[in-house]
Design an enzyme around this catalytic site. Sequence first.
Site, PDB file in Angstrom:
ATOM      1  N   VAL A 137       0.840  -1.200   0.000  1.00 29.89           N
ATOM      2  CA  VAL A 137       0.000   0.000   0.000  1.00 29.89           C
ATOM      3  C   VAL A 137       0.879   1.255   0.000  1.00 29.89           C
ATOM      4  CG1 VAL A 137      -1.746   1.303   1.281  1.00 29.89           C
ATOM      5  CG2 VAL A 137      -1.910  -1.195   1.110  1.00 29.89           C
ATOM      6  N   TYR A 138       1.978   1.187   0.766  1.00 22.74           N
ATOM      7  CA  TYR A 138       2.920   2.312   0.828  1.00 22.74           C
ATOM      8  C   TYR A 138       3.509   2.606  -0.550  1.00 22.74           C
ATOM      9  CZ  TYR A 138       7.413   4.618   1.712  1.00 22.74           C
ATOM     10  OH  TYR A 138       8.501   5.450   1.658  1.00 22.74           O
ATOM     11  N   LEU A 139       4.012   1.578  -1.223  1.00 25.54           N
ATOM     12  CA  LEU A 139       4.638   1.794  -2.532  1.00 25.54           C
ATOM     13  C   LEU A 139       3.626   2.305  -3.552  1.00 25.54           C
ATOM     14  CD1 LEU A 139       7.029  -1.285  -2.817  1.00 25.54           C
ATOM     15  CD2 LEU A 139       7.651   1.101  -2.353  1.00 25.54           C
ATOM     16  N   LYS A 181       2.902   6.049  -2.611  1.00 23.05           N
ATOM     17  CA  LYS A 181       4.012   6.909  -3.048  1.00 23.05           C
ATOM     18  C   LYS A 181       4.000   7.066  -4.568  1.00 23.05           C
ATOM     19  CE  LYS A 181       6.949   8.396  -0.664  1.00 23.05           C
ATOM     20  NZ  LYS A 181       7.009   9.705   0.054  1.00 23.05           N
TER      21      LYS A 181
END
Length: 218
Positions: free
Chosen positions: A128-130, A133
């Site tokens: 989810v972070y990647l 971003k």
Amino acid sequence: MRIVIAGGHGQIALRLERLLAARGDEVAGIIRAAGQADDLRSAGAEPVVLDLESASVEEVAERLRGADAAVFAAGAGPGSGTARKETVDKGAAVLFADAAVRAGVRRFVVVSSMGADPAHQGDEVFDVYLRAKGEADAHVARQKDLDWTILRPGSLTNDAGTGLVRLEAHTGRGTVPRDDVAAVLAELVDTSATAGLTLELTSGSTPVSVAVKSVAGN
């Protein structure tokens, strides 16, 4: 220069603030908690208390007016869940970019992450972070009124910086000290010839200033 940094109390941001203040720039760091203000003052930066998860575009633009450059270095942090990847790593980055456009601040540098990709698959927190971003980076790259540069460091370490890096469109996986990330950001902020570039960063064998000049075409 006057430079405003989002995520002003982050580990990279505090290092960057020290570097910029030491060379004579005027630095402001946006922080969410007033209790962090003394740390920014110690780094030579003016603390600006504002929560980027709840602020309006106009509120952020007001803090950016008169700046020569803006740096997005905020992050939800490794202990946060998927919701804050969306509200900070994506939402706050989009907000900060939109506010820079409204405030007329052209130079805009983003601290992203190697592997950031709006099409990244998966439901784990890091997936989810990647994706968040990557979506934020894509939004920034669409802003025709920003002279943007996106920096995607490899795995971050707290080792002492060497001043030697590899800075290219694609470096491959690797590690890099936060000291060296801050040093590269300090160079990028006033190297507008890198506008429009998305760059990966790892430790390497090239001095920071030479590496930035190289990607800038100098």
